[in-house]
Scaffold this motif. Structure first.
Motif, PDB file in Angstrom:
ATOM      1  N   HIS A   1      14.627  -0.759  13.154  1.00 54.66           N
ATOM      2  CA  HIS A   1      13.263  -1.279  13.058  1.00 54.66           C
ATOM      3  C   HIS A   1      12.648  -0.980  11.691  1.00 54.66           C
ATOM      4  O   HIS A   1      11.911  -1.794  11.146  1.00 54.66           O
ATOM      5  CB  HIS A   1      12.395  -0.727  14.187  1.00 54.66           C
TER       6      HIS A   1
ATOM      7  N   LYS B   1      14.155  -3.502   9.372  1.00 57.77           N
ATOM      8  CA  LYS B   1      13.571  -4.820   9.592  1.00 57.77           C
ATOM      9  C   LYS B   1      12.200  -4.932   8.914  1.00 57.77           C
ATOM     10  O   LYS B   1      11.907  -5.916   8.238  1.00 57.77           O
ATOM     11  CB  LYS B   1      13.441  -5.074  11.100  1.00 57.77           C
ATOM     12  N   ARG B   2      11.353  -3.908   9.097  1.00 57.08           N
ATOM     13  CA  ARG B   2      10.015  -3.932   8.478  1.00 57.08           C
ATOM     14  C   ARG B   2      10.114  -3.926   6.955  1.00 57.08           C
ATOM     15  O   ARG B   2       9.409  -4.669   6.271  1.00 57.08           O
ATOM     16  CB  ARG B   2       9.182  -2.740   8.956  1.00 57.08           C
TER      17      ARG B   2
ATOM     18  N   SER C   1      11.359  -7.335   5.685  1.00 54.35           N
ATOM     19  CA  SER C   1      10.294  -8.349   5.779  1.00 54.35           C
ATOM     20  C   SER C   1       9.309  -8.202   4.633  1.00 54.35           C
ATOM     21  O   SER C   1       8.884  -9.195   4.029  1.00 54.35           O
ATOM     22  CB  SER C   1       9.544  -8.219   7.105  1.00 54.35           C
TER      23      SER C   1
END
Length: 192
Positions: free
Chosen positions: A155, A158-159, A162
């Motif tokens: 996670h 992913k952050r 992005s």
């Protein structure tokens, strides 16, 4: 039975505290019948971070099929007699927004962990957007023993990815102090 066996297996990796209770790490998340925040049904599950086995789950429902069928008879004596028998086995066990099912289910699981498995879930690995950890801390689920939040590297990755893609798009052809753009060979590429 399966979850009890899984809990006993997990305890082999931990030492009990002076009270004989095991302090263990878990991963937890919820899922809904349909995407978005409009589902009437959801399931929250807690897994051991050591074995990956399910230790507990909570099925959340905002409605009951039997209650829906009898809704037209509310206020009658027949309904009252039926309700007295039905209320103890009614499937509607949650009243609130679909988005808060995850947190409420997680709280219920944590609150029964000592009674059910003689274990406290003192380290919690949830997805990055989980509000469950905040509720567990707010409710002080284990008294003086705080539930620590673990971060999932997936996670975090992913952050970060992005945000880097957004930065690259926002800067576009803007030149950095070294005279080059943010993208291109040896710079921030989509693959990198």
């Amino acid at each position: 039975e399966s979850m009890s066996q899984a809990a006993n297996r997990v305890k082999e990796f931990y030492e009990p505290d002076e009270e004989g209770i095991y302090n263990i790490a878990v991963s937890g998340d919820g899922t809904w019948r349909k995407r978005g925040f409009s589902s009437s049904y959801g399931v929250v599950t807690v897994l051991s971070t050591v074995t990956g086995k399910a230790l507990d789950c909570e099925i959340m429902s905002k409605e009951c099929a039997e209650c829906k069928l009898r809704r037209g008879k509310e206020g009658t004596e027949e309904f009252q007699l039926w309700w007295e028998q039905h209320q103890h086995r009614c499937n509607a066990n949650f009243a609130g927004s679909s988005g808060s099912m995850d947190s409420a289910g997680m709280l219920a699981i944590f609150q029964r962990s000592v009674e059910q498995h003689n274990a406290r879930y003192v380290e919690f690995l949830g997805d990055g957007d989980s509000k469950a950890h905040n509720l567990l801390v707010q409710e002080n689920v284990y008294g003086d023993i705080e539930v620590a939040k673990l971060e999932c590297v997936g996670h975090v990755q992913k952050r970060l990815g992005s945000r880097l893609r957004s930065l690259k798009k926002r800067l576009g052809t803007t030149r950095l102090p070294d005279g080059k753009g943010i993208g291109g060979k040896g710079r921030l590429t989509d693959k990198l």
